[in-house]
Write a protein that holds these residues in place. Structure first.
Motif, PDB file in Angstrom:
ATOM      1  N   ALA A  53       5.422   4.896  10.195  1.00  0.00           N
ATOM      2  CA  ALA A  53       6.606   4.026   9.901  1.00  0.00           C
ATOM      3  C   ALA A  53       7.988   5.004  10.257  1.00  0.00           C
ATOM      4  N   ALA A  54       8.143   6.191   9.574  1.00  0.00           N
ATOM      5  CA  ALA A  54       9.278   7.077   9.736  1.00  0.00           C
ATOM      6  C   ALA A  54       9.580   7.751  11.065  1.00  0.00           C
ATOM      7  N   ASN A  55       8.377   8.044  11.582  1.00  0.00           N
ATOM      8  CA  ASN A  55       8.426   8.542  12.986  1.00  0.00           C
ATOM      9  C   ASN A  55       8.938   7.553  14.011  1.00  0.00           C
ATOM     10  N   LEU A  56       8.962   6.369  13.734  1.00  0.00           N
ATOM     11  CA  LEU A  56       9.499   5.440  14.822  1.00  0.00           C
ATOM     12  C   LEU A  56      10.886   5.171  14.760  1.00  0.00           C
ATOM     13  N   LEU A  57      11.569   5.894  13.694  1.00  0.00           N
ATOM     14  CA  LEU A  57      12.957   5.464  13.597  1.00  0.00           C
ATOM     15  C   LEU A  57      13.991   6.798  14.242  1.00  0.00           C
ATOM     16  N   ALA A  58      15.198   6.665  14.070  1.00  0.00           N
ATOM     17  CA  ALA A  58      16.100   8.037  14.773  1.00  0.00           C
ATOM     18  C   ALA A  58      15.783   8.929  14.127  1.00  0.00           C
ATOM     19  N   PRO A  59      16.177  10.158  14.592  1.00  0.00           N
ATOM     20  CA  PRO A  59      15.735  11.449  13.886  1.00  0.00           C
ATOM     21  C   PRO A  59      16.663  11.733  12.577  1.00  0.00           C
ATOM     22  N   ASN A  60      17.738  11.105  12.656  1.00  0.00           N
ATOM     23  CA  ASN A  60      18.494  11.526  11.255  1.00  0.00           C
ATOM     24  C   ASN A  60      17.897  10.659  10.220  1.00  0.00           C
ATOM     25  N   ILE A  61      17.288   9.529  10.313  1.00  0.00           N
ATOM     26  CA  ILE A  61      16.714   8.664   9.362  1.00  0.00           C
ATOM     27  C   ILE A  61      15.244   9.408   9.056  1.00  0.00           C
ATOM     28  N   THR A  62      14.504   9.545  10.253  1.00  0.00           N
ATOM     29  CA  THR A  62      13.250  10.243  10.123  1.00  0.00           C
ATOM     30  C   THR A  62      13.102  11.410   9.180  1.00  0.00           C
ATOM     31  N   GLU A  63      14.263  12.487   9.705  1.00  0.00           N
ATOM     32  CA  GLU A  63      14.090  13.762   8.970  1.00  0.00           C
ATOM     33  C   GLU A  63      14.153  13.396   7.238  1.00  0.00           C
ATOM     34  N   LYS A  64      15.172  12.453   6.860  1.00  0.00           N
ATOM     35  CA  LYS A  64      15.367  12.207   5.423  1.00  0.00           C
ATOM     36  C   LYS A  64      14.055  11.497   4.766  1.00  0.00           C
ATOM     37  N   LEU A  65      13.488  10.569   5.603  1.00  0.00           N
ATOM     38  CA  LEU A  65      12.370   9.687   5.052  1.00  0.00           C
ATOM     39  C   LEU A  65      11.201  10.670   4.708  1.00  0.00           C
ATOM     40  N   LEU A  66      10.908  11.530   5.726  1.00  0.00           N
ATOM     41  CA  LEU A  66       9.811  12.353   5.709  1.00  0.00           C
ATOM     42  C   LEU A  66       9.768  13.242   4.500  1.00  0.00           C
ATOM     43  N   MET A  67      10.782  13.648   3.685  1.00  0.00           N
ATOM     44  CA  MET A  67      10.796  14.184   2.567  1.00  0.00           C
ATOM     45  C   MET A  67       9.875  13.383   1.468  1.00  0.00           C
ATOM     46  N   PHE A  68       9.670  12.327   1.600  1.00  0.00           N
ATOM     47  CA  PHE A  68       8.890  11.263   0.921  1.00  0.00           C
ATOM     48  C   PHE A  68       7.508  11.133   1.745  1.00  0.00           C
ATOM     49  N   ASP A  69       6.491  10.483   0.782  1.00  0.00           N
ATOM     50  CA  ASP A  69       5.365  10.066   1.626  1.00  0.00           C
ATOM     51  C   ASP A  69       4.877   9.189   0.858  1.00  0.00           C
ATOM     52  N   LEU A  70       3.979   8.215   1.133  1.00  0.00           N
ATOM     53  CA  LEU A  70       3.006   7.318   0.447  1.00  0.00           C
ATOM     54  C   LEU A  70       1.716   7.692   0.917  1.00  0.00           C
ATOM     55  N   LYS A  71       0.742   7.417   0.077  1.00  0.00           N
ATOM     56  CA  LYS A  71      -0.591   7.949   0.459  1.00  0.00           C
ATOM     57  C   LYS A  71      -1.346   6.837   1.238  1.00  0.00           C
ATOM     58  N   THR A  72      -1.091   5.550   0.782  1.00  0.00           N
ATOM     59  CA  THR A  72      -1.813   4.441   1.557  1.00  0.00           C
ATOM     60  C   THR A  72      -0.852   3.672   2.354  1.00  0.00           C
ATOM     61  N   PRO A  73      -1.406   2.823   3.311  1.00  0.00           N
ATOM     62  CA  PRO A  73      -0.543   1.809   3.962  1.00  0.00           C
ATOM     63  C   PRO A  73       0.370   1.050   3.198  1.00  0.00           C
ATOM     64  N   ILE A  74       1.720   0.667   3.844  1.00  0.00           N
ATOM     65  CA  ILE A  74       2.625  -0.267   3.025  1.00  0.00           C
ATOM     66  C   ILE A  74       2.901  -1.574   4.008  1.00  0.00           C
ATOM     67  N   ASP A  75       3.306  -2.539   3.435  1.00  0.00           N
ATOM     68  CA  ASP A  75       3.618  -3.744   4.097  1.00  0.00           C
ATOM     69  C   ASP A  75       5.164  -3.654   4.287  1.00  0.00           C
ATOM     70  N   ALA A  76       5.809  -3.646   5.472  1.00  0.00           N
ATOM     71  CA  ALA A  76       7.056  -3.468   5.975  1.00  0.00           C
ATOM     72  C   ALA A  76       7.594  -4.334   7.006  1.00  0.00           C
ATOM     73  N   SER A  77       8.806  -4.646   6.841  1.00  0.00           N
ATOM     74  CA  SER A  77       9.407  -5.443   7.903  1.00  0.00           C
ATOM     75  C   SER A  77      10.758  -5.228   8.040  1.00  0.00           C
ATOM     76  N   CYS A  78      11.315  -5.420   9.270  1.00  0.00           N
ATOM     77  CA  CYS A  78      12.662  -4.850   9.599  1.00  0.00           C
ATOM     78  C   CYS A  78      13.353  -5.964  10.402  1.00  0.00           C
ATOM     79  N   ILE A  79      14.808  -6.406  10.205  1.00  0.00           N
ATOM     80  CA  ILE A  79      15.425  -7.393  11.137  1.00  0.00           C
ATOM     81  C   ILE A  79      16.471  -6.523  11.604  1.00  0.00           C
ATOM     82  N   LEU A  80      16.622  -6.782  12.873  1.00  0.00           N
ATOM     83  CA  LEU A  80      17.735  -5.879  13.745  1.00  0.00           C
ATOM     84  C   LEU A  80      18.822  -6.848  14.300  1.00  0.00           C
ATOM     85  N   ASN A  81      20.171  -6.964  13.618  1.00  0.00           N
ATOM     86  CA  ASN A  81      21.036  -7.588  14.334  1.00  0.00           C
ATOM     87  C   ASN A  81      22.213  -7.106  14.918  1.00  0.00           C
ATOM     88  N   GLY A  82      22.380  -7.141  16.312  1.00  0.00           N
ATOM     89  CA  GLY A  82      23.384  -6.461  17.121  1.00  0.00           C
ATOM     90  C   GLY A  82      23.906  -7.068  18.198  1.00  0.00           C
TER      91      GLY A  82
END
Length: 813
Positions: free
Chosen positions: A284-313
């Motif tokens: 999921a982190a690798n699908l985001l913009a590089p500035n967000i991906t770099e920060k999120l990859l400092m963390f990790d979760l071993k098994t899959p998660i349930d995630a959702s996102c709403i973009l308004n623009g």
């Protein structure tokens, strides 16, 4: 063989005839198109340019007979569409090597063009908007909805099908800082029309080269393949495009994606709803913009998660879209820069629009974690609601709760400074902290930590405590330490303390921390705390990769750099052979040593008061003490301090009550023993109701000089003098000794090793003869009358003091 029925033969002939007729018509149409290519090309070009604010050119046209059967398909080569300002911006809206058009056969026979299908192959579509907001899509003229279109003819086609193959599709919005770039391998769509709009069913496979809502921050889902179907509805009256939720594979992960686009606005407004029921954190982190991906990859979760996102623009200027993310984590393993959290559960949300109206920015972003539970190094904890506000200068807040066996702390913080045994800790702390490199930095905490029945060792000082209890109460500014119970060996200590401005000093100036202690004890064995005098064993430096190094070093610095102001009240204190009662003391402990003030001890039937300092340096500790003794049993006093290193004169030889004032300095070992050679200072004393018991040097002389006097018990009512101590040498200022056996004048040097040289003048006159004289002046004049022995006490060959005649005494006089 039976003959075919007559009606069957007729039917077969009719069918063959129809097929032949259609074939003739189709071939005829092909011949017609081929014969009239120039005319048809001009007609098609004219029709397509009709509603363009620019130009459309077609290189050539050829019929493709069977692709559009039974209709007629036309292949247009090198199709180029340019807007009227192309020369300014140089962005061609469409460049297609192969542009296939399927037309209605009957309309074609009537001399009109009705387009039913378009296929674009090996093409580039570039939708460009410059910094002023001008777009090359202006090549398409907008219809006036209020004004009927009088030019509408039967040539206006309703596109039924379309396809894209090997199409480079770009939306480059320089004003809005947006860049969408897709390499479309395959797109097939079918259209159905109604009075209010149209419906399209698409099947897509494309490579996302860029999906940047803000080019200054980078692209989402960069270099990922998107594959899946879409169902799209358009309402012409409202200008609303709805994309029904459906599965779209992004890379290897399936997503459910739906969207809404409002084209009635000046800048198309969109809402994109993305759901990932089961996705790994790093994917999921690798699908985001590089500035967000770099920060999120400092963390990790071993098994899959349930995630959702709403973009308004919107597609206009304005930067990032509004982003709202929700994630549900269950029974997972969370890896963080600060360590690993097992059994991790929480519901997390993210928004970049925390306070409405303040912009879609990092400072207005927030992360909320609800029902956060986990286990850190086997210590379970929970946080009801954790918030991280302002991702530019992030601040974390929450309430931390935990209850665990204190032995678990050994794994968490290491055992270089503190080592824990049994016991239980209960924690409830509300915190607020800056976040630096995704770690809590200098948190401000309020709340309570309670520890009961704990065993703990302070490793650098080799101090061990059992059955320890402590309550730490953190307020906004101060730390209150209550209900402490320490037990070390036979010593039991109850303590209450406080540190003003604790957290500020802890993080910035630990050497300025001042801990005020109120200490009570029924009994204190000082030998069990001798570690404070010893050379401090430095905490082993953990490897830099250790997650616990920072905390352990901070605790170590706190203990060693902070200052302690102790106020003691002890019923009984023990030190080697010394026993004191009703002890009160004010001690000041710092990194440099120990300051002692107002120490008061009852000892040997009298009282002792002490003030002084102990400076710690290496294996030796330099001390300087001022001591006042009042009515102290001298026998007990000498015994308690191992006769101050003297071997000739010991507690067995003394009796009486001592009054004295002394200032003595020197060294004391890390085992708490005096280094006699280091002593220096002076002692003024007054011994009342004293006696010298079985003192061998006197007995060795007296048995010849005073054979009929009691040499085992020499009493005196008052003896005062002054000693000057310099290392092992004690200089005895001239003093008079008036005893029941004899009178003496004594002066010289007594050595605790070698160098004793004491002059002793002893009149043979028996003091008992003057017992009836009351005039003190007369007694003083008579005490040295008669024969006087001039003796000298010096070192003997066997190391013991020897008494001999002082042959040089008269010469000295």
């Amino acid at each position: 063989m039976e003959k075919m029925p007559r009606w069957s033969k007729i039917t077969l002939r009719i069918f063959i005839g129809l097929v032949a007729l259609v074939a003739l018509v189709f071939v005829g149409l092909g011949l017609y198109v081929n014969a009239n290519k120039k005319t048809l090309l001009a007609t098609i070009t004219e029709q397509l340019n009709k509603n363009l604010n620019g130009s459309l050119t077609i290189g050539s046209m050829d019929p493709t007979f069977f692709k559009g059967f039974p209709g007629v398909s036309i292949s247009l080569k090198n199709v180029v569409i340019k807007d009227s300002l192309w020369k300014v911006h140089q962005h061609t809206l469409l460049e297609a090597q192969d542009f296939e058009v399927s037309v209605n056969t009957m309309a074609l026979l009537r001399g009109t063009i009705e387009i039913k299908k378009i296929g674009i192959n090996n093409a580039k579509i570039d939708l460009f908007t410059d910094t002023s907001g001008y777009s090359n899509t202006a090549v398409f003229r907008k219809k006036d909805k209020k004004k009927p279109d009088s030019t509408k003819t039967s040539t206006d086609a309703q596109l039924k099908q379309f396809s894209l193959n090997n199409v480079n599709f770009i939306v480059d919005n320089r004003k809005g800082h947006k860049l969408f770039h897709f390499e479309v391998a395959d797109l097939d769509g079918k259209m159905d029309y109604s009075f209010s709009g149209w419906e399209a069913n698409l099947k897509l496979k494309t490579l996302a080269k860029s999906m940047a809502f803000n080019t200054r921050r980078g692209s989402f889902i960069k270099d990922k393949v998107l594959e899946g179907p879409f169902k799209i509805n358009y309402d012409e009256d409202t200008g609303m495009i709805l994309v029904a939720p459906n599965q779209l594979n992004i890379g290897k992960d399936p997503f459910i994606i739906g969207a809404k686009f409002d084209t009635s606005k000046e800048n198309t407004v969109f809402t994109i709803d993305i759901k990932a029921p089961s996705i790994l954190w790093k994917d999921a982190a690798n699908l985001l913009a590089p500035n967000i991906t770099e920060k999120l990859l400092m963390f990790d979760l071993k098994t899959p998660i349930d995630a959702s996102c709403i973009l308004n623009g919107d597609m206009g200027p304005g930067g990032d879209p509004e982003i709202n993310v929700t994630a549900i984590v269950k029974d997972n393993v969370l890896k963080t820069p600060g360590g690993i959290i097992d059994s991790c559960n929480f519901k997390g949300t993210f928004t970049n629009n925390y306070e409405k109206g303040k912009g879609l920015t990092d400072p207005n972003s927030a992360i909320k974690l609800y029902g956060f539970k986990g286990s850190y190094t086997e210590m379970p904890f929970s946080i009801d609601t954790m918030m991280i506000l302002d991702l530019e200068k992030p601040i974390a807040t929450g309430v931390f709760r935990s209850k665990f066996a204190v032995a678990k702390l050994n794994k968490a913080i290491g055992t270089e400074t503190l080592r824990f045994g049994k016991g239980t800790a209960t924690v409830r702390l509300a915190y607020k902290a800056d976040i630096v490199d995704f770690k809590l930095h200098k948190p401000l905490v309020t709340g309570v930590i309670d520890v009961v029945n704990a065993d703990v060792s302070y490793v650098p000082r080799k101090l061990n405590f059992t059955n320890t209890a402590v309550s730490l109460n953190f307020t906004t500014d101060d730390l209150f330490i209550k209900n402490i119970r320490l037990q070390s060996g036979k010593s039991i200590v109850m303590m209450d303390g406080q540190i003003r401005n604790f957290l500020n000093l802890y993080y910035n100036d630990p050497e300025k921390i001042l801990l005020n202690w109120q200490i009570r004890s029924p009994q204190l064995h000082l030998g069990e705390f001798i570690g404070f005098l010893g050379t401090r064993k430095p905490a082993r430096t953990a490897k830099k990769s250790s997650k616990n190094t920072s905390f352990s070093e901070d605790v170590n610095d706190l203990f060693e750099k902070s200052k302690v102001d102790m106020h003691l009240r002890v019923a009984k204190v023990y030190y080697n052979k010394f026993i004191g009662t009703d002890v009160t003391a004010d001690l000041f402990l710092s990194e440099a040593g120990i300051g002692m003030k107002n120490i008061s001890v009852k000892h040997g039937g009298g009282a002792m008061k002490v003030n002084g300092t102990i400076s710690q340096k290496g294996n030796m500790n330099r001390f300087l003490v001022n001591t006042t003794l009042s009515n102290v049993d001298i026998k007990n006093f000498f015994y308690s301090f191992d006769n101050f290193g003297m071997t000739t004169l010991t507690s067995k030889n003394l009796k009486g009550f001592l009054f004295s004032k002394s200032t003595i300095g020197g060294l004391i070992t890390d085992q708490g023993r005096l280094v006699t050679n280091s002593l220096g200072g002076n002692i003024v004393f007054d011994l009342k109701k004293g006696a010298l018991l079985q003192f061998e040097p006197v007995k060795s002389v007296g048995k010849f000089a005073f054979p009929f006097r009691d040499l085992d018990n020499i009493t005196f009512s008052n003896l005062n003098g002054k000693f000057d101590v310099r290392g092992p040498l004690i200089t005895i200022a001239p003093m008079q000794i008036n005893t029941s056996l004899l009178n003496m004048d004594v002066s010289g040097v007594y050595s605790m090793s070698k160098g004793t040289n004491i002059a002793v003048d002893v009149p043979l006159r028996n003091p008992k003869k003057d017992a009836d004289i009351t005039d003190k002046k007369e007694i003083q004049e008579r005490r040295m009358k008669g024969i006087v022995l001039h003796l000298l006490a010096t070192d003997g060959e066997d190391g013991k003091i020897k008494i001999k005649l002082n042959k040089n005494r008269n010469k000295d006089n």
